[in-house]
Structures are given as structure tokens and as C-alpha cells.
Design a protein around this motif. Sequence first.
Motif, PDB file in Angstrom:
ATOM      1  N   GLY A  57      14.667  20.687   9.918  1.00 13.56           N
ATOM      2  CA  GLY A  57      15.598  21.448  10.745  1.00 13.56           C
ATOM      3  C   GLY A  57      14.961  22.558  11.558  1.00 13.56           C
ATOM      4  N   GLY A  58      13.644  22.538  11.706  1.00 12.93           N
ATOM      5  CA  GLY A  58      12.960  23.598  12.442  1.00 12.93           C
ATOM      6  C   GLY A  58      13.379  23.669  13.898  1.00 12.93           C
ATOM      7  N   VAL A  59      13.289  22.523  14.584  1.00 16.27           N
ATOM      8  CA  VAL A  59      13.607  22.520  16.014  1.00 16.27           C
ATOM      9  C   VAL A  59      15.107  22.776  16.231  1.00 16.27           C
ATOM     10  N   GLU A  60      15.905  22.341  15.261  1.00 14.22           N
ATOM     11  CA  GLU A  60      17.355  22.596  15.343  1.00 14.22           C
ATOM     12  C   GLU A  60      17.622  24.101  15.323  1.00 14.22           C
ATOM     13  N   GLU A  61      16.952  24.780  14.378  1.00 17.01           N
ATOM     14  CA  GLU A  61      17.174  26.213  14.219  1.00 17.01           C
ATOM     15  C   GLU A  61      16.728  26.979  15.464  1.00 17.01           C
ATOM     16  N   ALA A  62      15.532  26.643  15.961  1.00 13.47           N
ATOM     17  CA  ALA A  62      14.994  27.328  17.136  1.00 13.47           C
ATOM     18  C   ALA A  62      15.913  27.113  18.341  1.00 13.47           C
ATOM     19  N   SER A  63      16.408  25.885  18.504  1.00 17.35           N
ATOM     20  CA  SER A  63      17.275  25.564  19.640  1.00 17.35           C
ATOM     21  C   SER A  63      18.580  26.336  19.568  1.00 17.35           C
ATOM     22  N   LYS A  64      19.168  26.362  18.381  1.00 20.52           N
ATOM     23  CA  LYS A  64      20.449  27.057  18.245  1.00 20.52           C
ATOM     24  C   LYS A  64      20.282  28.546  18.466  1.00 20.52           C
ATOM     25  N   GLY A  65      19.143  29.089  18.017  1.00 17.29           N
ATOM     26  CA  GLY A  65      18.871  30.501  18.240  1.00 17.29           C
ATOM     27  C   GLY A  65      18.845  30.817  19.728  1.00 17.29           C
ATOM     28  N   MET A  66      18.199  29.915  20.487  1.00 20.64           N
ATOM     29  CA  MET A  66      18.081  30.125  21.930  1.00 20.64           C
ATOM     30  C   MET A  66      19.446  29.974  22.615  1.00 20.64           C
ATOM     31  N   LEU A  67      20.208  28.970  22.208  1.00 18.69           N
ATOM     32  CA  LEU A  67      21.494  28.701  22.853  1.00 18.69           C
ATOM     33  C   LEU A  67      22.536  29.768  22.529  1.00 18.69           C
ATOM     34  N   ALA A  68      22.375  30.432  21.381  1.00 20.10           N
ATOM     35  CA  ALA A  68      23.329  31.477  21.008  1.00 20.10           C
ATOM     36  C   ALA A  68      23.271  32.628  22.011  1.00 20.10           C
ATOM     37  N   HIS A  69      22.139  32.758  22.701  1.00 18.40           N
ATOM     38  CA  HIS A  69      21.998  33.856  23.659  1.00 18.40           C
ATOM     39  C   HIS A  69      21.748  33.353  25.071  1.00 18.40           C
ATOM     40  N   LEU A  70      22.357  32.209  25.384  1.00 20.46           N
ATOM     41  CA  LEU A  70      22.186  31.604  26.701  1.00 20.46           C
ATOM     42  C   LEU A  70      22.585  32.560  27.829  1.00 20.46           C
ATOM     43  N   SER A  71      23.640  33.339  27.624  1.00 19.73           N
ATOM     44  CA  SER A  71      24.105  34.271  28.664  1.00 19.73           C
ATOM     45  C   SER A  71      23.013  35.249  29.079  1.00 19.73           C
ATOM     46  N   LEU A  72      22.263  35.752  28.089  1.00 16.52           N
ATOM     47  CA  LEU A  72      21.208  36.736  28.367  1.00 16.52           C
ATOM     48  C   LEU A  72      20.228  36.219  29.414  1.00 16.52           C
ATOM     49  N   LEU A  73      19.944  34.912  29.348  1.00 17.67           N
ATOM     50  CA  LEU A  73      18.891  34.349  30.206  1.00 17.67           C
ATOM     51  C   LEU A  73      19.264  34.362  31.687  1.00 17.67           C
ATOM     52  N   PHE A  74      20.564  34.560  31.996  1.00 19.44           N
ATOM     53  CA  PHE A  74      20.981  34.589  33.403  1.00 19.44           C
ATOM     54  C   PHE A  74      20.973  35.995  33.989  1.00 19.44           C
ATOM     55  N   VAL A  75      20.729  36.993  33.129  1.00 20.79           N
ATOM     56  CA  VAL A  75      20.778  38.373  33.610  1.00 20.79           C
ATOM     57  C   VAL A  75      19.712  38.671  34.678  1.00 20.79           C
ATOM     58  N   PRO A  76      18.432  38.308  34.456  1.00 23.28           N
ATOM     59  CA  PRO A  76      17.433  38.622  35.491  1.00 23.28           C
ATOM     60  C   PRO A  76      17.780  38.047  36.867  1.00 23.28           C
ATOM     61  N   ALA A  77      18.199  36.778  36.919  1.00 24.36           N
ATOM     62  CA  ALA A  77      18.585  36.176  38.195  1.00 24.36           C
ATOM     63  C   ALA A  77      19.839  36.851  38.733  1.00 24.36           C
ATOM     64  N   GLY A  78      20.755  37.209  37.833  1.00 27.42           N
ATOM     65  CA  GLY A  78      21.993  37.873  38.234  1.00 27.42           C
ATOM     66  C   GLY A  78      21.739  39.209  38.909  1.00 27.42           C
ATOM     67  N   VAL A  79      20.791  39.963  38.383  1.00 29.21           N
ATOM     68  CA  VAL A  79      20.463  41.256  38.985  1.00 29.21           C
ATOM     69  C   VAL A  79      19.952  41.045  40.417  1.00 29.21           C
ATOM     70  N   GLY A  80      19.298  39.926  40.653  1.00 24.42           N
ATOM     71  CA  GLY A  80      18.826  39.594  42.002  1.00 24.42           C
ATOM     72  C   GLY A  80      19.960  39.548  43.008  1.00 24.42           C
ATOM     73  N   VAL A  81      21.142  39.127  42.563  1.00 22.55           N
ATOM     74  CA  VAL A  81      22.323  39.077  43.438  1.00 22.55           C
ATOM     75  C   VAL A  81      22.663  40.471  43.949  1.00 22.55           C
ATOM     76  N   ILE A  82      22.645  41.442  43.045  1.00 20.27           N
ATOM     77  CA  ILE A  82      22.950  42.830  43.423  1.00 20.27           C
ATOM     78  C   ILE A  82      21.986  43.305  44.519  1.00 20.27           C
ATOM     79  N   GLN A  83      20.717  42.935  44.378  1.00 17.91           N
ATOM     80  CA  GLN A  83      19.716  43.369  45.335  1.00 17.91           C
ATOM     81  C   GLN A  83      19.900  42.717  46.708  1.00 17.91           C
ATOM     82  N   GLN A  84      20.585  41.564  46.729  1.00 15.95           N
ATOM     83  CA  GLN A  84      20.732  40.846  47.997  1.00 15.95           C
ATOM     84  C   GLN A  84      22.117  41.020  48.603  1.00 15.95           C
ATOM     85  N   LEU A  85      22.883  41.974  48.062  1.00 15.60           N
ATOM     86  CA  LEU A  85      24.260  42.122  48.523  1.00 15.60           C
ATOM     87  C   LEU A  85      24.343  42.400  50.021  1.00 15.60           C
TER      88      LEU A  85
END
Lengths: 127, 240
Positions: A57-85
Motif C-alpha cells: 500500500g505504499g504507492v496508495e498512501e503516497a497518492s492519497k496524501g497528494m490528492l488530499a491537498h490537490l487544491s493547494l497545488l493550484f495556488v501558485p498558478a492562481g496567484v499568476g491570475v492576480i498579476q495579470q488582471l
Amino acid sequence: MIASIGLILLCQLAGEVIARGLGLPLPSPVLGLLLLFVLLVARDYIKPLARGPLGNGGVEEASKGMLAHLSLLFVPAGVGVIQQLDMITAHGVAIMLVLAGSVLITLVVTVVTFVVVARLLSMWVPR
Amino acid sequence: MNADPFSLWVYLSQTPLLWLTVTLLVYAATDAVSQATGRNPLVNPVLHAMWIIGVFLWATGTSYTTYFGGAQFVHFLLGPATVALAVPLYENRKLVLAAILPMALALVVGCVTAIVSVVWLAQLAGLPETVVLSLAPKSVTAGVAMGISESLRGDPSLTAVAVILTGILGAIIVSPLMNRLGIRDYRARGFAVGLASHGIGTARAFQVDAIAGVFAGIAMSLNALITALLVPVLVTLLVR
């Protein structure tokens, strides 16, 4: 943990090699997803594969850990939107309305298609 | 201890450490608020982290390039996280296989709707052709959408903006909309939001229901594949 993350990266890397090598217009993470899926299914049939990150279950655990915080991963690109307003101020309101309208229509059409087809099928195939 | 606090700031504001820390802490805070409100769609953690960090950068006169120097470590994980979707897909493979036909039809119909509706609405709003072309691939994940936009001679940075806004709009609209439509099938709800709003919609789906998350992940991945094929065809038909 490290081996599991390594396996996930390896799948993406292989996806990148395949997409570039064959000149396919497919995103490498999506190919990586397919590869990891094939590995997981293959493990059920080929016992020697079930070791390391695919073992306990190693890869299962690592994957679920990453997916639990999927929203966080869009923050850097999201901040780019503010800069291009300033770039979209010229058509800002129109663009927002167009996108909101299109998302609304897409959500309704997709969900209705899914539900209608699922219901028709369950009528034809009695459980 | 540095005698001049300003020179310490000048040093820190250029390091990846500061901006990585800011990204994680601001997100941790917005996510905690989102959880405290029972995942209210309007308290979207991405949306609020975005503008809070944006204000912070503006107030400190920091460029996006400097910020991204730190935030890129988080951004990089988008690829591996997409690969990681294989796990919930594998664990729910029976459920997915049983819904293969509804998914296939919803995928084709939804993908065409996503492209045609945005192009028509944009033309109706009288937006210039470059903008129309840039908005066309807005329902797929940023990397793929920007590639499509470039091949259409759109503006890839405008496309990136459209993609993020589309994701957030979908994540906010989906729960109230589906409740109003009376749709309780979490497979269908997840599939629709993953197709319409890619990863941000998928992240929202995982917050609401594990099955919805799986179907959203599938819709997102498949939509990225077929949008890349369909956009050029539909756009040449629609944009004259």
C-alpha cells in the motif's frame, strides 16, 4: 514513502518519454496515470510485481496524501491570475460572464447526459 | 542579528524559502476556514489563497517571477498528483467499468458543449477574435490548454487566466447547482465538474465525496485528451 514518490515520478517520466518520442499530443501526466493504473492491475495477476512501493500500500498512501491537498497545488498558478488582471481589465466583465455561462451550461448538459444514459441502461439491464 | 531589518527583508524576499512558506501557510489558513464552514463552496481555499497572496505581493512590491521561484515547488506537484489519480481509479475500477457508457457519452457531449458554448457566448459578447480563441480550451488543465491556445494563435497567458477562473467558477457553482437540479448521483456530479472545471473542480469533488472525486479525475483526464483533438476542428467551424 520515497520509493512510492519515485514510482509516481517514474510513471510521469515514462509518459513524457512516450509522448515526446512518438510526437503524441498527449499530456505526460495523463499517460503516467494510465501507466500507474496498468501497473496496479498487473500486480493483481503477476505476484512478483507486488513488492516495494507496489507491495504494502505504499504507492496508495503516497497518492492519497497528494490528492488530499490537490487544491493547494493550484495556488501558485492562481496567484499568476492576480498579476495579470490588468491584461483582462479591458474585457474583464465580459470574460467573467462568458466563462460563468459556459461552465453552467457545460455542468448541466454533462450531468444530464450522464444521468439519462445511466437510467436508460438500468432499465434495459435489470439488476 | 542583522543591524538593518530592511536589508534582511531584501534578502529574504528574494529567497524561495519565504514564498514557499507564505504559500503553504496562507493555504493552510484558507483551507482551515473552508473546513470550519463545512466546505461552503464560496469559501474556496484556492480562490481566497490567491487574492490574499496577491495582495501580499502587491503590498511588498514583489514580482510574480520572484514569488514563483518559491511556489514552483508546489506547482511542480500538479503532474505527479495527476498520475496519483490512478490509485482511486484502480480502487473503484468496478464502479467505473459499470458506468463506462454514461461516461463515454457524457464525455463527448460535455466536451463539445464546453467548447461550443464558450465560443458562442464570447462571440455574442463581441469579444475580439484573439480572446475568443484563447477562451476555447478553458475547460482543460492549464498545461494542455496553453498548448492548444498557442496552436490556434490565441494568447496562452490569457488562456491560463481563463482556465483558473473556469476551475474556480465550477468549484463554486457545482454543489448548489446539482442540489437545485436534484441530482444525487455522485458519479454524475463528479464527472460533470471534472469535465467542466479540470483539477480545481476535481479538488472540490474530492472534498465533497470520494466517489465524486474519482469520477471527476477520470473526466478531467479524458477531457484533456479529447479537447486537444476537438478544439481545432470546432474552432475552425465556429470562428469565421
